[in-house]
Design a protein around this motif. Structure first.
Motif, short mmCIF file in Angstrom:
data_model
loop_
_atom_site.label_atom_id
_atom_site.label_comp_id
_atom_site.label_asym_id
_atom_site.label_seq_id
_atom_site.Cartn_x
_atom_site.Cartn_y
_atom_site.Cartn_z
N ALA A 188 -5.38 2.01 5.65
CA ALA A 188 -6.80 1.98 5.25
C ALA A 188 -7.03 0.92 4.18
N LEU A 189 -6.07 0.78 3.27
CA LEU A 189 -6.19 -0.23 2.21
C LEU A 189 -6.17 -1.64 2.81
N SER A 190 -5.29 -1.85 3.77
CA SER A 190 -5.20 -3.17 4.40
C SER A 190 -6.47 -3.49 5.17
N GLU A 191 -7.01 -2.48 5.86
CA GLU A 191 -8.26 -2.69 6.61
C GLU A 191 -9.39 -3.10 5.69
N GLU A 192 -9.40 -2.49 4.51
CA GLU A 192 -10.45 -2.77 3.53
C GLU A 192 -10.47 -4.25 3.17
N PHE A 193 -9.27 -4.86 3.12
CA PHE A 193 -9.17 -6.24 2.67
C PHE A 193 -9.02 -7.24 3.81
N ALA A 194 -8.66 -6.76 5.00
CA ALA A 194 -8.29 -7.69 6.08
C ALA A 194 -9.41 -8.70 6.37
N GLY A 195 -10.67 -8.23 6.37
CA GLY A 195 -11.77 -9.13 6.70
C GLY A 195 -12.08 -10.12 5.61
N ARG A 196 -12.24 -9.61 4.38
CA ARG A 196 -12.74 -10.45 3.29
C ARG A 196 -11.63 -11.21 2.57
N HIS A 197 -10.47 -10.54 2.39
CA HIS A 197 -9.39 -11.17 1.63
C HIS A 197 -8.06 -10.98 2.36
N PRO A 198 -7.88 -11.63 3.50
CA PRO A 198 -6.64 -11.40 4.26
C PRO A 198 -5.39 -11.78 3.46
N GLU A 199 -5.54 -12.72 2.53
CA GLU A 199 -4.38 -13.14 1.72
C GLU A 199 -3.92 -12.03 0.79
N ALA A 200 -4.79 -11.02 0.54
CA ALA A 200 -4.43 -9.96 -0.41
C ALA A 200 -3.68 -8.81 0.25
N VAL A 201 -3.62 -8.78 1.58
CA VAL A 201 -3.05 -7.61 2.26
C VAL A 201 -1.57 -7.43 1.91
N ALA A 202 -0.79 -8.50 1.98
CA ALA A 202 0.66 -8.38 1.71
C ALA A 202 0.92 -8.03 0.25
N SER A 203 0.17 -8.66 -0.67
CA SER A 203 0.41 -8.37 -2.09
C SER A 203 -0.02 -6.95 -2.43
N ASN A 204 -1.11 -6.46 -1.80
CA ASN A 204 -1.52 -5.08 -2.04
C ASN A 204 -0.47 -4.10 -1.52
N GLU A 205 0.13 -4.44 -0.38
CA GLU A 205 1.15 -3.54 0.16
C GLU A 205 2.35 -3.44 -0.78
N ARG A 206 2.76 -4.57 -1.33
CA ARG A 206 3.89 -4.55 -2.28
C ARG A 206 3.52 -3.72 -3.51
N ALA A 207 2.30 -3.94 -4.01
CA ALA A 207 1.87 -3.21 -5.21
C ALA A 207 1.79 -1.71 -4.93
N PHE A 208 1.25 -1.36 -3.77
CA PHE A 208 1.13 0.06 -3.39
C PHE A 208 2.51 0.70 -3.30
N ARG A 209 3.43 0.03 -2.62
CA ARG A 209 4.78 0.61 -2.44
C ARG A 209 5.50 0.74 -3.78
N ARG A 210 5.32 -0.22 -4.66
CA ARG A 210 5.94 -0.09 -5.98
C ARG A 210 5.29 1.04 -6.79
N GLY A 211 3.98 1.18 -6.65
CA GLY A 211 3.29 2.27 -7.34
C GLY A 211 3.81 3.63 -6.89
N ALA A 212 4.19 3.73 -5.60
CA ALA A 212 4.65 5.02 -5.06
C ALA A 212 6.04 5.39 -5.56
N THR A 213 6.77 4.43 -6.10
CA THR A 213 8.15 4.74 -6.54
C THR A 213 8.40 4.42 -8.01
N ASP A 214 7.76 3.38 -8.55
CA ASP A 214 8.09 2.92 -9.91
C ASP A 214 7.25 3.63 -10.97
N PHE A 215 7.28 4.95 -10.95
CA PHE A 215 6.53 5.67 -11.99
C PHE A 215 7.46 6.62 -12.72
N GLU A 216 7.01 7.02 -13.93
CA GLU A 216 7.82 7.93 -14.76
C GLU A 216 7.13 9.28 -14.83
N LYS A 217 7.91 10.34 -14.70
CA LYS A 217 7.38 11.68 -14.99
C LYS A 217 7.71 11.99 -16.44
#
Ligand code: SF4
Ligand code: SF4
Length: 351
Positions: A188-217
């Protein structure tokens, strides 16, 4: 404050006509799963809520609703974005703000100073905030003792991955709640950007995946017992309670204004050794943040730049761009930095 329910309508109508990719079980059978994004204009909280609700409705087989409330709709003003998710057999018939959230996601550490940011969190809730590693703000002691507290350096990750904090924080939310399908939210995040900012899709995916793991409890942060009370919206002084003659408890003038929540992660920092007190920074600063004082007796300068009063600084960095000597530099705002370096403009009134 006004609300924007256009996305709510959009999400619901799409759910009726398009195939759902699967169904998931919510953590609590008897209630909606509710998220409140606490943010300021320009950080993408509205888009994050929209992406989450769209993924839940279209791709996870849930019912969902999303809308945001804004202040003055300008960069830096307070934004709250609300998401409610429910099972397919339970329609969501409310669009009231989320007051007792299962999860609060804070986009900017300056918002932690406002007790309303924490308000209503359930005792088994999750509190996610954007900040680099370091001391935990004292304000978080007001959280429930039993709540889960998660810190993620969303701005740092976003800068490294050429993305935005909202992609990182969505990833952290998905990482903290495994029933939220990360792959579907990412789609859904990629779809949001695919039309207007296709260059942002790959960088958003990396950021999202790091956000899902690189956090502290963080352990042992909250001290409060039970659910937190809902924020009170009524003013402290009203028709029946104000003293005779009336008062204005917080006059809205430039001196009392506090723009620190408008910053999006950067501060101008002064190195006085390099400063030639030329005043160019003061000429371009739109908010009169620079503090001047008398020069040394017999010294070269009659007036000298002492520092910045960050209370009024929105981090536009025009002063940094205009400085001819590099005395002002752009630095990442870490917790407490502004308070440590601040040189008050009105020390007698606002020390
Ligand atoms: S523009 Fe730079 S050198 Fe000039 S007063 Fe400001 S900080 Fe100092
Ligand atoms: S970043 Fe510089 S120019 Fe911008 S508001 Fe702050 S002190 Fe003023």
């Amino acid at each position: 404050m006004k609300t924007d329910e256009s996305e709510l309508g959009a999400v619901r109508s799409r759910s009726q006509g398009e195939p759902q990719h699967g169904t998931v079980a919510l953590p609590h059978a008897g209630r909606f799963f509710e998220v409140r994004f606490e943010s300021i204009g320009g950080l993408g909280a509205h888009a994050a809520g929209q992406v989450l609700a769209t993924a839940a409705v279209i791709r996870m087989g849930l019912n969902g609703a999303h809308f945001s409330s804004y202040g003055s709709e300008k960069k830096g003003s307070l934004v709250r974005s609300f998401v409610r998710l429910g099972p397919t057999d339970r329609p969501i018939r409310t669009s009231a703000p989320v007051e007792t959230p299962d999860a609060i996601v804070v986009f900017h550490a300056a918002l932690l100073r406002n007790p309303a940011t924490l308000a209503g969190l359930l005792k088994d809730g999750t509190f996610i905030y954007n900040a680099p590693p370091g001391p935990v703000p004292v304000e978080l002691a007001a959280l429930p003792r039993t709540a889960r507290v998660i810190r993620v350096d969303a701005l740092g990750i976003a800068l490294q991955e050429n993305s935005r904090p909202n992609a990182v924080l969505l990833g952290t939310l998905a990482g903290a709640f495994p029933f939220l399908d990360s792959d579907q939210i990412l789609e859904a995040l990629s779809e949001e950007f695919a039309g207007r900012h296709p260059e942002a899709v790959a960088s958003n995916e990396r950021a999202f995946r790091r956000g899902a793991t690189d956090f502290e409890k963080l352990e042992g942060v909250g001290r409060a017992e039970g659910d937190l009370p809902v924020a009170r919206t009524e003013p402290a002084w009203g028709y029946e309670t104000q003293p005779v003659g009336g008062i204005i408890p917080e006059p809205g003038n430039m001196m009392w204004n506090d723009l620190s929540a408008s910053r999006t992660g950067w501060l101008p920092v002064l190195d006085r050794e390099k400063c030639i007190h030329c005043g160019l920074c003061d000429l371009v600063c739109p908010d009169y943040c620079l503090t001047w004082g008398d020069g040394e007796d017999g010294g070269k300068f009659e007036r000298e730049l002492m520092g910045v009063d960050y209370r009024y600084c929105k981090g536009c960095l025009r002063c940094v761009e205009s400085c001819p000597t590099g005395a002002l530099t752009k630095e990442t705002e870490t917790a407490g930095l502004a308070d440590r370096l601040r040189v008050p403009l009105f020390p007698d009134l606002i020390p």
